[in-house]
Design an enzyme around this catalytic site. Structure first.
Site, short mmCIF file in Angstrom:
data_model
loop_
_atom_site.label_atom_id
_atom_site.label_comp_id
_atom_site.label_asym_id
_atom_site.label_seq_id
_atom_site.Cartn_x
_atom_site.Cartn_y
_atom_site.Cartn_z
N ARG A 157 65.20 -18.82 28.81
CA ARG A 157 64.01 -18.98 27.96
C ARG A 157 63.75 -17.69 27.17
O ARG A 157 63.19 -17.73 26.08
CB ARG A 157 62.77 -19.28 28.82
CG ARG A 157 62.65 -20.69 29.35
CD ARG A 157 61.30 -20.89 30.00
NE ARG A 157 60.27 -20.30 29.21
CZ ARG A 157 59.17 -19.70 29.72
NH1 ARG A 157 59.01 -19.66 31.02
NH2 ARG A 157 58.27 -19.17 28.92
N LYS A 166 60.56 -12.11 22.02
CA LYS A 166 60.10 -13.48 22.29
C LYS A 166 58.59 -13.55 22.09
O LYS A 166 58.08 -14.47 21.44
CB LYS A 166 60.44 -13.87 23.73
CG LYS A 166 59.75 -15.13 24.22
CD LYS A 166 60.15 -15.52 25.63
CE LYS A 166 59.33 -14.87 26.67
NZ LYS A 166 58.00 -15.41 26.91
N ASN A 167 57.87 -12.57 22.64
CA ASN A 167 56.40 -12.66 22.65
C ASN A 167 55.76 -12.25 21.33
O ASN A 167 54.54 -12.23 21.22
CB ASN A 167 55.83 -11.85 23.83
CG ASN A 167 56.23 -12.49 25.14
OD1 ASN A 167 56.69 -13.64 25.19
ND2 ASN A 167 56.09 -11.75 26.23
N ARG A 188 54.18 -23.37 27.93
CA ARG A 188 52.72 -23.29 27.97
C ARG A 188 52.18 -22.37 26.87
O ARG A 188 51.04 -22.51 26.44
CB ARG A 188 52.23 -22.85 29.32
CG ARG A 188 52.70 -21.48 29.75
CD ARG A 188 51.95 -21.02 30.95
NE ARG A 188 50.54 -21.26 30.82
CZ ARG A 188 49.71 -20.51 30.07
NH1 ARG A 188 50.22 -19.55 29.31
NH2 ARG A 188 48.43 -20.78 30.01
N ASP A 222 55.68 -7.82 32.82
CA ASP A 222 56.93 -8.52 32.54
C ASP A 222 58.17 -7.73 32.96
O ASP A 222 59.28 -8.26 32.87
CB ASP A 222 57.04 -8.84 31.04
CG ASP A 222 56.01 -9.86 30.62
OD1 ASP A 222 55.80 -10.03 29.41
OD2 ASP A 222 55.38 -10.46 31.51
N ARG A 256 47.21 -19.54 35.07
CA ARG A 256 47.19 -19.34 33.61
C ARG A 256 46.03 -20.07 32.94
O ARG A 256 46.20 -20.93 32.10
CB ARG A 256 48.51 -19.79 32.99
CG ARG A 256 49.77 -19.28 33.63
CD ARG A 256 49.99 -17.79 33.54
NE ARG A 256 50.28 -17.27 32.23
CZ ARG A 256 51.50 -17.24 31.68
NH1 ARG A 256 52.52 -17.75 32.33
NH2 ARG A 256 51.69 -16.72 30.48
N CYS A 312 51.83 -22.20 35.60
CA CYS A 312 53.29 -22.10 35.57
C CYS A 312 53.71 -21.37 36.83
O CYS A 312 52.91 -21.14 37.73
CB CYS A 312 53.76 -21.38 34.32
SG CYS A 312 53.39 -19.64 34.40
C1 EPZ Z 1 51.45 -13.13 27.41
O1 EPZ Z 1 51.02 -14.21 28.22
C2 EPZ Z 1 52.96 -13.13 27.51
N1 EPZ Z 1 53.50 -14.37 26.99
C3 EPZ Z 1 53.39 -12.95 28.96
O2 EPZ Z 1 54.82 -12.86 28.97
C4 EPZ Z 1 52.82 -11.63 29.47
O3 EPZ Z 1 53.15 -11.48 30.84
C5 EPZ Z 1 51.29 -11.64 29.31
O4 EPZ Z 1 50.95 -11.88 27.93
C6 EPZ Z 1 50.67 -10.32 29.73
O5 EPZ Z 1 51.23 -9.28 29.00
C7 EPZ Z 1 53.60 -14.54 25.63
O6 EPZ Z 1 53.21 -13.68 24.86
C8 EPZ Z 1 54.20 -15.82 25.16
P1 EPZ Z 1 47.29 -13.10 29.14
P2 EPZ Z 1 49.46 -14.69 28.18
O7 EPZ Z 1 46.44 -14.12 28.49
O8 EPZ Z 1 48.94 -14.56 26.81
C9 EPZ Z 1 44.19 -14.19 32.55
C10 EPZ Z 1 56.98 -13.33 29.74
O9 EPZ Z 1 57.55 -13.16 30.84
N2 EPZ Z 1 43.54 -15.07 31.56
O10 EPZ Z 1 47.24 -11.68 28.68
O11 EPZ Z 1 49.37 -15.99 28.87
C11 EPZ Z 1 45.52 -14.75 33.00
O12 EPZ Z 1 45.34 -15.68 34.05
C12 EPZ Z 1 55.57 -13.86 29.70
O13 EPZ Z 1 57.50 -13.07 28.62
C13 EPZ Z 1 42.34 -15.69 31.89
O14 EPZ Z 1 41.81 -15.52 32.99
O15 EPZ Z 1 48.80 -13.55 29.11
C14 EPZ Z 1 46.27 -13.54 33.48
O16 EPZ Z 1 45.87 -13.25 34.82
C15 EPZ Z 1 55.00 -14.15 31.08
N3 EPZ Z 1 41.76 -16.53 30.99
C16 EPZ Z 1 45.75 -12.43 32.56
O17 EPZ Z 1 44.56 -12.94 31.94
C17 EPZ Z 1 42.31 -16.76 29.76
O18 EPZ Z 1 41.72 -17.53 28.96
C18 EPZ Z 1 46.73 -12.04 31.47
O19 EPZ Z 1 47.01 -13.19 30.72
C19 EPZ Z 1 43.53 -16.12 29.44
C20 EPZ Z 1 44.13 -15.27 30.35
#
Ligand code: EPZ
Length: 417
Positions: free
Chosen positions: A397, A22-23, A92, A305, A121, A116
């Site tokens: 999802r 998915k990711n 999102r 995850d 996020r 979410c």
């Molecule tokens: C991706 O989300 C994945 N989703 C998530 O999978 C996964 O848990 C996550 O990466 C971490 O591996 C997809 O790829 C579609 P991040 P993403 O930006 O990109 C903070 C699932 O269950 N952050 O690495 O949103 C954020 O708040 C989903 O399949 C900021 O502070 O994750 C979080 O605490 C859930 N500012 C941390 O970084 C930003 O601008 C990690 O978020 C961006 C992120």
């Protein structure tokens, strides 16, 4: 809301072929808007988030067909820059279209994705990076309006190795003027898959999978055929289904290299695991051993995850385990539901303390997010009696035919609208 009705205490035995990630498919589908030509994407999973991304691509004018796990996209007919608000609210991760649309059309309007179930996020790292590349960004009334005739390459140091921010910067940089360097980039396998898709499209991108990624902008991209990597989180989930039922499962079409941190931790519970590079056999023990400590971390650390699914497993271990969730602020919503099934779990801030019990009992529980929902299904497989999992639209999802696959392996799950 649709629900699963699960009759528990059944050992899972058999073979399962894991689908595409998915990711990985979501950012790669976003990337298909850039070449303004055709892309054929193989091994695409039939999951809700994919259908939402297809709806988004069609809403901006792409021609899209999806059959037999293959997505055919023609982005030469894009005629809109606004991403429909309702679809962004539904998924999102559509924020990944920011960078892709800037490269494709020089402009986009997208609603703030908002938080979410698992946390606020924020997208500050996405926006500050695009601004550093020269994007004009106006945020008002809950919308983000991004414009740029042509982005300029920049040297970007990420405060946190954000997966989404890394992907957005890459997609904005592929046609930018000059070179972009991303430092402290996310190292997830899905970033490597995105790089492989883009290289096939003629992009000059190097270093995905490491903390430093370099992109030299090109003028245009060509048509692409690409196969999505296997879903490492789905693979981990099925591994835990075998472990929690004392089963014996063979997983095929996986990338064992992508799940080393999961294998290492699940082995600590007493499971026997045999594998080659693309397949794995896991035999669950009679009684599970606890895991002294797990910390979720960015790749190659233990994936956030798979935290909820591992917690379900550890509720039945012979002793106390500790899981610390360091990535997201609010990713313990499955705990109250597991406690309803007889689990003994205490939360202290980001730390969960799981005291193993001898059995879980079936109960009515509610899925509140994708992976937390999967953990409730896993608990239901092992519990004595009947478990009813409500809110399974969260689960669907990210899992393709989860009930059908588990039933084929010996589970007893009925899907009820
Ligand atoms: C991706 O989300 C994945 N989703 C998530 O999978 C996964 O848990 C996550 O990466 C971490 O591996 C997809 O790829 C579609 P991040 P993403 O930006 O990109 C903070 C699932 O269950 N952050 O690495 O949103 C954020 O708040 C989903 O399949 C900021 O502070 O994750 C979080 O605490 C859930 N500012 C941390 O970084 C930003 O601008 C990690 O978020 C961006 C992120």
């Amino acid at each position: 809301m649709a629900k699963y009705i699960i009759e528990g205490s059944k050992r899972l035995i058999g073979e399962i072929s894991v689908g595409g990630a998915k990711n990985s498919v979501l950012p790669i589908l976003a990337a298909t808007v850039i070449n303004r030509s055709s892309s054929i994407i193989f091994n695409a999973p039939k999951i809700k988030d994919l259908y939402i991304m297809i709806k988004i691509l069609k809403s901006i004018g792409c021609k899209v067909k999806f059959s037999n796990n293959i997505v055919y996209i023609d982005s030469s007919t894009i005629d809109k820059v606004e991403i429909p608000e309702d679809l962004v609210r539904e998924m999102r991760s559509s924020i990944i279209l920011l960078g892709a649309m800037l490269s494709s059309c020089g402009e986009t309007i997208i609603s703030y994705p908002g938080g979410c179930e698992i946390g606020p996020r924020p997208i500050d790292l996405h926006l500050s990076s695009l601004k550093a590349m020269g994007a004009e960004i106006n945020e008002s009334h809950g919308f983000i309006h991004c414009k740029s005739k042509r982005l300029t390459g920049a040297d970007i140091q990420l405060d946190y190795p954000s997966v989404g921010a890394t992907e957005n910067i890459i997609l904005a940089a592929v046609k930018a003027k000059g070179t972009t360097i991303i430092r402290n980039a996310a190292r997830e396998p899905e970033i490597i898959d995105l790089q492989n898709y883009l290289k096939k499209a003629g992009c000059k991108i190097y270093g995905a999978g490491t903390s430093v990624i370099r992109i030299d902008g090109v003028d245009s991209l060509k048509e692409v055929e690409h196969t999505i990597i296997p879903d490492r989180i789905v693979a981990g989930t099925y591994m835990i289904a075998s472990a929690i039922t004392g089963g014996e499962l063979v997983l095929k079409n996986i990338e064992v290299d992508h799940i080393q941190s999961i294998i290492a931790k699940i082995k600590e519970t007493g499971c026997n695991i045999y594998n080659n590079c693309t397949a794995l056999k896991i035999v669950g023990p009679k009684r599970l051993e606890p895991i002294e400590s797990i910390q979720t971390l960015p790749y190659p650390g233990f994936p956030t995850d798979i935290q909820a699914q591992t917690m379900a497993l550890l509720t039945l271990a012979r002793g106390t385990s500790v899981i610390t969730e360091t990535v997201f602020e609010n990713r313990f919503k499955h705990v109250s539901e597991l406690i309803r099934m007889g689990a003994n779990i205490k939360i202290v801030g980001k730390v969960s303390i799981i005291k193993g019990v001898s059995e879980l009992t079936g109960a009515k529980v509610t899925a509140k997010d994708l992976r937390g929902g999967a953990s409730l299904v896993l608990a239901g497989l092992a519990a004595s009696g009947t478990t009813i999992v409500d809110g399974i639209e969260h689960i669907e999802r990210g899992y393709e035919e989860l009930d059908i696959n588990l039933n084929r392996l010996g589970a007893s799950i009925k899907r009820q609208f």
